[in-house]
Design a protein around this motif. Sequence first.
Motif, PDB file in Angstrom:
ATOM      1  N   ALA A  95       0.831  -1.201   0.000  1.00 55.71           N
ATOM      2  CA  ALA A  95       0.000   0.000   0.000  1.00 55.71           C
ATOM      3  C   ALA A  95       0.868   1.255   0.000  1.00 55.71           C
ATOM      4  O   ALA A  95       0.607   2.205  -0.748  1.00 55.71           O
ATOM      5  N   GLU A  96       1.905   1.240   0.813  1.00 56.62           N
ATOM      6  CA  GLU A  96       2.804   2.394   0.882  1.00 56.62           C
ATOM      7  C   GLU A  96       3.505   2.613  -0.460  1.00 56.62           C
ATOM      8  O   GLU A  96       3.654   3.745  -0.917  1.00 56.62           O
ATOM      9  N   ALA A  97       3.921   1.521  -1.109  1.00 57.06           N
ATOM     10  CA  ALA A  97       4.578   1.621  -2.415  1.00 57.06           C
ATOM     11  C   ALA A  97       3.641   2.222  -3.463  1.00 57.06           C
ATOM     12  O   ALA A  97       4.097   2.867  -4.409  1.00 57.06           O
ATOM     13  N   LEU A  98       2.328   2.019  -3.285  1.00 57.92           N
ATOM     14  CA  LEU A  98       1.340   2.584  -4.214  1.00 57.92           C
ATOM     15  C   LEU A  98       1.011   4.043  -3.888  1.00 57.92           C
ATOM     16  O   LEU A  98       0.247   4.677  -4.601  1.00 57.92           O
ATOM     17  N   GLY A  99       1.557   4.563  -2.797  1.00 62.99           N
ATOM     18  CA  GLY A  99       1.320   5.959  -2.459  1.00 62.99           C
ATOM     19  C   GLY A  99       0.109   6.207  -1.592  1.00 62.99           C
ATOM     20  O   GLY A  99      -0.484   7.288  -1.636  1.00 62.99           O
ATOM     21  N   VAL A 100      -0.281   5.220  -0.779  1.00 67.38           N
ATOM     22  CA  VAL A 100      -1.398   5.404   0.141  1.00 67.38           C
ATOM     23  C   VAL A 100      -0.988   6.407   1.218  1.00 67.38           C
ATOM     24  O   VAL A 100       0.133   6.377   1.723  1.00 67.38           O
ATOM     25  N   ASN A 101      -1.900   7.295   1.580  1.00 64.55           N
ATOM     26  CA  ASN A 101      -1.602   8.350   2.550  1.00 64.55           C
ATOM     27  C   ASN A 101      -1.816   7.938   3.995  1.00 64.55           C
ATOM     28  O   ASN A 101      -1.201   8.489   4.898  1.00 64.55           O
ATOM     29  N   ALA A 102      -2.738   6.993   4.224  1.00 64.03           N
ATOM     30  CA  ALA A 102      -3.006   6.526   5.589  1.00 64.03           C
ATOM     31  C   ALA A 102      -3.580   5.119   5.515  1.00 64.03           C
ATOM     32  O   ALA A 102      -4.204   4.741   4.523  1.00 64.03           O
ATOM     33  N   TYR A 103      -3.360   4.357   6.587  1.00 61.66           N
ATOM     34  CA  TYR A 103      -3.802   2.955   6.646  1.00 61.66           C
ATOM     35  C   TYR A 103      -4.453   2.737   7.998  1.00 61.66           C
ATOM     36  O   TYR A 103      -3.807   2.906   9.033  1.00 61.66           O
ATOM     37  N   ILE A 104      -5.720   2.402   7.996  1.00 59.12           N
ATOM     38  CA  ILE A 104      -6.464   2.171   9.232  1.00 59.12           C
ATOM     39  C   ILE A 104      -6.949   0.723   9.222  1.00 59.12           C
ATOM     40  O   ILE A 104      -7.572   0.286   8.257  1.00 59.12           O
ATOM     41  N   THR A 105      -6.640  -0.003  10.302  1.00 55.40           N
ATOM     42  CA  THR A 105      -7.039  -1.401  10.401  1.00 55.40           C
ATOM     43  C   THR A 105      -8.387  -1.510  11.100  1.00 55.40           C
ATOM     44  O   THR A 105      -8.632  -0.844  12.104  1.00 55.40           O
ATOM     45  N   LYS A 106      -9.268  -2.360  10.540  1.00 56.27           N
ATOM     46  CA  LYS A 106     -10.568  -2.626  11.156  1.00 56.27           C
ATOM     47  C   LYS A 106     -10.348  -3.473  12.396  1.00 56.27           C
ATOM     48  O   LYS A 106      -9.420  -4.266  12.416  1.00 56.27           O
ATOM     49  N   PRO A 107     -11.180  -3.399  13.411  1.00 52.07           N
ATOM     50  CA  PRO A 107     -12.369  -2.554  13.498  1.00 52.07           C
ATOM     51  C   PRO A 107     -11.971  -1.087  13.627  1.00 52.07           C
ATOM     52  O   PRO A 107     -10.969  -0.759  14.262  1.00 52.07           O
ATOM     53  N   ILE A 108     -12.756  -0.233  13.007  1.00 54.21           N
ATOM     54  CA  ILE A 108     -12.401   1.184  12.950  1.00 54.21           C
ATOM     55  C   ILE A 108     -12.924   1.943  14.164  1.00 54.21           C
ATOM     56  O   ILE A 108     -13.894   1.557  14.788  1.00 54.21           O
ATOM     57  N   LEU A 109     -12.224   3.022  14.450  1.00 50.70           N
ATOM     58  CA  LEU A 109     -12.672   3.984  15.457  1.00 50.70           C
ATOM     59  C   LEU A 109     -13.121   5.217  14.694  1.00 50.70           C
ATOM     60  O   LEU A 109     -12.341   5.797  13.932  1.00 50.70           O
ATOM     61  N   SER A 110     -14.377   5.625  14.891  1.00 55.41           N
ATOM     62  CA  SER A 110     -14.928   6.762  14.149  1.00 55.41           C
ATOM     63  C   SER A 110     -14.073   8.013  14.289  1.00 55.41           C
ATOM     64  O   SER A 110     -13.844   8.734  13.323  1.00 55.41           O
ATOM     65  N   GLY A 111     -13.576   8.263  15.490  1.00 61.70           N
ATOM     66  CA  GLY A 111     -12.751   9.448  15.724  1.00 61.70           C
ATOM     67  C   GLY A 111     -11.475   9.438  14.907  1.00 61.70           C
ATOM     68  O   GLY A 111     -11.046  10.471  14.395  1.00 61.70           O
ATOM     69  N   LEU A 112     -10.862   8.267  14.760  1.00 60.25           N
ATOM     70  CA  LEU A 112      -9.629   8.151  13.974  1.00 60.25           C
ATOM     71  C   LEU A 112      -9.911   8.380  12.489  1.00 60.25           C
ATOM     72  O   LEU A 112      -9.154   9.070  11.809  1.00 60.25           O
ATOM     73  N   VAL A 113     -11.005   7.830  11.997  1.00 57.72           N
ATOM     74  CA  VAL A 113     -11.379   8.036  10.594  1.00 57.72           C
ATOM     75  C   VAL A 113     -11.621   9.521  10.340  1.00 57.72           C
ATOM     76  O   VAL A 113     -11.094  10.098   9.387  1.00 57.72           O
ATOM     77  N   TYR A 114     -12.394  10.148  11.205  1.00 59.73           N
ATOM     78  CA  TYR A 114     -12.689  11.584  11.076  1.00 59.73           C
ATOM     79  C   TYR A 114     -11.401  12.401  11.080  1.00 59.73           C
ATOM     80  O   TYR A 114     -11.174  13.229  10.195  1.00 59.73           O
ATOM     81  N   LYS A 115     -10.550  12.169  12.069  1.00 58.87           N
ATOM     82  CA  LYS A 115      -9.309  12.945  12.224  1.00 58.87           C
ATOM     83  C   LYS A 115      -8.371  12.756  11.019  1.00 58.87           C
ATOM     84  O   LYS A 115      -7.794  13.718  10.509  1.00 58.87           O
ATOM     85  N   THR A 116      -8.260  11.519  10.552  1.00 60.84           N
ATOM     86  CA  THR A 116      -7.381  11.212   9.421  1.00 60.84           C
ATOM     87  C   THR A 116      -7.864  11.901   8.149  1.00 60.84           C
ATOM     88  O   THR A 116      -7.101  12.563   7.445  1.00 60.84           O
ATOM     89  N   VAL A 117      -9.158  11.756   7.849  1.00 56.76           N
ATOM     90  CA  VAL A 117      -9.727  12.342   6.627  1.00 56.76           C
ATOM     91  C   VAL A 117      -9.684  13.867   6.690  1.00 56.76           C
ATOM     92  O   VAL A 117      -9.290  14.527   5.732  1.00 56.76           O
ATOM     93  N   LYS A 118     -10.048  14.433   7.825  1.00 56.71           N
ATOM     94  CA  LYS A 118     -10.045  15.896   7.968  1.00 56.71           C
ATOM     95  C   LYS A 118      -8.642  16.456   7.745  1.00 56.71           C
ATOM     96  O   LYS A 118      -8.462  17.436   7.027  1.00 56.71           O
ATOM     97  N   ALA A 119      -7.635  15.808   8.334  1.00 59.97           N
ATOM     98  CA  ALA A 119      -6.252  16.266   8.170  1.00 59.97           C
ATOM     99  C   ALA A 119      -5.817  16.210   6.704  1.00 59.97           C
ATOM    100  O   ALA A 119      -5.220  17.154   6.184  1.00 59.97           O
ATOM    101  N   LEU A 120      -6.139  15.114   6.022  1.00 58.77           N
ATOM    102  CA  LEU A 120      -5.750  14.983   4.612  1.00 58.77           C
ATOM    103  C   LEU A 120      -6.484  15.989   3.728  1.00 58.77           C
ATOM    104  O   LEU A 120      -5.897  16.544   2.799  1.00 58.77           O
ATOM    105  N   LEU A 121      -7.747  16.246   4.012  1.00 62.29           N
ATOM    106  CA  LEU A 121      -8.491  17.237   3.228  1.00 62.29           C
ATOM    107  C   LEU A 121      -7.956  18.643   3.449  1.00 62.29           C
ATOM    108  O   LEU A 121      -8.050  19.501   2.573  1.00 62.29           O
ATOM    109  N   GLU A 122      -7.375  18.876   4.616  1.00 59.49           N
ATOM    110  CA  GLU A 122      -6.788  20.187   4.914  1.00 59.49           C
ATOM    111  C   GLU A 122      -5.328  20.274   4.480  1.00 59.49           C
ATOM    112  O   GLU A 122      -4.646  21.246   4.764  1.00 59.49           O
TER     113      GLU A 122
END
Length: 131
Positions: A95-122
Amino acid sequence: MGHRVLIVEDSPTMRQLVAFALRAIPDLQITEAVDGLDGLKKAQAGNFDLAIVDINMPLMDGLKLIGILRQDPKNQRIPIVIISTEGGVETKRRAEALGVNAYITKPILSGLVYKTVKALLEGEEAGGGEK
Protein backbone atom coordinates in the motif's frame (compact mmCIF):
# COMPACT_ATOMS: atom_id res chain seq x y z
CA MET A 1 -18.31 24.12 -2.37
CA GLY A 2 -17.11 21.44 0.04
CA HIS A 3 -14.97 18.38 -0.45
CA ARG A 4 -15.94 15.22 -2.30
CA VAL A 5 -15.02 11.84 -0.83
CA LEU A 6 -15.33 8.42 -2.48
CA ILE A 7 -15.86 5.43 -0.17
CA VAL A 8 -15.08 2.12 -1.87
CA GLU A 9 -16.21 -0.71 0.41
CA ASP A 10 -18.16 -3.89 -0.34
CA SER A 11 -19.76 -4.11 3.12
CA PRO A 12 -22.87 -1.89 3.39
CA THR A 13 -22.41 -1.77 7.18
CA MET A 14 -18.81 -0.56 6.89
CA ARG A 15 -19.79 2.04 4.26
CA GLN A 16 -22.43 3.34 6.68
CA LEU A 17 -19.96 3.43 9.60
CA VAL A 18 -17.35 5.34 7.57
CA ALA A 19 -19.93 7.75 6.15
CA PHE A 20 -21.32 8.34 9.66
CA ALA A 21 -17.83 9.10 10.98
CA LEU A 22 -17.38 11.75 8.27
CA ARG A 23 -20.75 13.50 8.66
CA ALA A 24 -19.24 15.96 11.14
CA ILE A 25 -17.03 17.44 8.39
CA PRO A 26 -18.91 20.48 7.00
CA ASP A 27 -19.92 20.53 3.33
CA LEU A 28 -18.64 17.01 2.67
CA GLN A 29 -20.20 15.15 -0.25
CA ILE A 30 -19.90 11.37 0.00
CA THR A 31 -20.16 8.98 -2.93
CA GLU A 32 -20.26 5.26 -2.23
CA ALA A 33 -18.99 2.42 -4.42
CA VAL A 34 -19.84 -1.24 -3.75
CA ASP A 35 -16.62 -2.82 -5.07
CA GLY A 36 -13.33 -1.98 -6.75
CA LEU A 37 -14.75 -1.90 -10.27
CA ASP A 38 -17.62 0.38 -9.21
CA GLY A 39 -15.05 2.54 -7.40
CA LEU A 40 -12.91 2.81 -10.52
CA LYS A 41 -15.89 3.87 -12.66
CA LYS A 42 -16.96 6.49 -10.13
CA ALA A 43 -13.40 7.78 -9.62
CA GLN A 44 -12.92 8.20 -13.37
CA ALA A 45 -16.30 9.92 -13.77
CA GLY A 46 -16.05 12.31 -10.81
CA ASN A 47 -13.66 14.77 -9.25
CA PHE A 48 -12.88 13.55 -5.76
CA ASP A 49 -10.72 15.18 -3.11
CA LEU A 50 -10.06 11.92 -1.26
CA ALA A 51 -10.77 8.19 -1.53
CA ILE A 52 -11.30 5.65 1.25
CA VAL A 53 -10.66 2.13 -0.03
CA ASP A 54 -11.06 -1.37 1.41
CA ILE A 55 -8.59 -4.03 0.22
CA ASN A 56 -10.64 -7.25 0.10
CA MET A 57 -13.46 -6.72 -2.38
CA PRO A 58 -15.04 -8.66 -5.25
CA LEU A 59 -14.33 -7.92 -8.92
CA MET A 60 -11.25 -5.77 -8.16
CA ASP A 61 -9.37 -5.56 -4.88
CA GLY A 62 -8.41 -2.25 -3.33
CA LEU A 63 -4.68 -2.47 -4.09
CA LYS A 64 -5.38 -3.04 -7.79
CA LEU A 65 -7.81 -0.09 -7.76
CA ILE A 66 -5.24 2.16 -6.09
CA GLY A 67 -2.58 1.10 -8.61
CA ILE A 68 -4.88 2.11 -11.48
CA LEU A 69 -5.83 5.41 -9.81
CA ARG A 70 -2.18 6.30 -9.24
CA GLN A 71 -1.54 5.93 -12.99
CA ASP A 72 -4.53 8.10 -13.93
CA PRO A 73 -3.42 11.77 -14.25
CA LYS A 74 -6.79 12.92 -12.90
CA ASN A 75 -6.60 10.80 -9.73
CA GLN A 76 -2.91 10.16 -9.14
CA ARG A 77 -2.52 12.87 -6.50
CA ILE A 78 -5.71 12.48 -4.46
CA PRO A 79 -5.15 11.33 -0.88
CA ILE A 80 -6.10 7.68 -0.35
CA VAL A 81 -6.94 6.09 2.98
CA ILE A 82 -7.11 2.31 3.28
CA ILE A 83 -9.51 0.86 5.83
CA SER A 84 -9.07 -2.90 5.94
CA THR A 85 -8.90 -6.04 8.05
CA GLU A 86 -5.56 -6.70 6.31
CA GLY A 87 -3.02 -5.50 8.85
CA GLY A 88 0.04 -7.48 7.75
CA VAL A 89 3.41 -5.84 7.17
CA GLU A 90 3.62 -6.99 3.54
CA THR A 91 0.18 -5.59 2.69
CA LYS A 92 1.06 -2.27 4.33
CA ARG A 93 4.33 -2.16 2.36
CA ARG A 94 2.47 -2.75 -0.90
CA ALA A 95 0.00 0.00 0.00
CA GLU A 96 2.80 2.39 0.88
CA ALA A 97 4.58 1.62 -2.42
CA LEU A 98 1.34 2.58 -4.21
CA GLY A 99 1.32 5.96 -2.46
CA VAL A 100 -1.40 5.40 0.14
CA ASN A 101 -1.60 8.35 2.55
CA ALA A 102 -3.01 6.53 5.59
CA TYR A 103 -3.80 2.96 6.65
CA ILE A 104 -6.46 2.17 9.23
CA THR A 105 -7.04 -1.40 10.40
CA LYS A 106 -10.57 -2.63 11.16
CA PRO A 107 -12.37 -2.55 13.50
CA ILE A 108 -12.40 1.18 12.95
CA LEU A 109 -12.67 3.98 15.46
CA SER A 110 -14.93 6.76 14.15
CA GLY A 111 -12.75 9.45 15.72
CA LEU A 112 -9.63 8.15 13.97
CA VAL A 113 -11.38 8.04 10.59
CA TYR A 114 -12.69 11.58 11.08
CA LYS A 115 -9.31 12.94 12.22
CA THR A 116 -7.38 11.21 9.42
CA VAL A 117 -9.73 12.34 6.63
CA LYS A 118 -10.05 15.90 7.97
CA ALA A 119 -6.25 16.27 8.17
CA LEU A 120 -5.75 14.98 4.61
CA LEU A 121 -8.49 17.24 3.23
CA GLU A 122 -6.79 20.19 4.91
CA GLY A 123 -3.50 19.24 3.27
CA GLU A 124 -1.83 17.93 6.40
CA GLU A 125 -0.21 14.59 7.15
CA ALA A 126 -2.74 12.02 8.35
CA GLY A 127 -1.03 11.68 11.73
CA GLY A 128 -3.56 9.35 13.34
CA GLY A 129 -3.41 6.58 10.75
CA GLU A 130 -1.11 3.60 11.13
CA LYS A 131 0.80 4.12 7.88
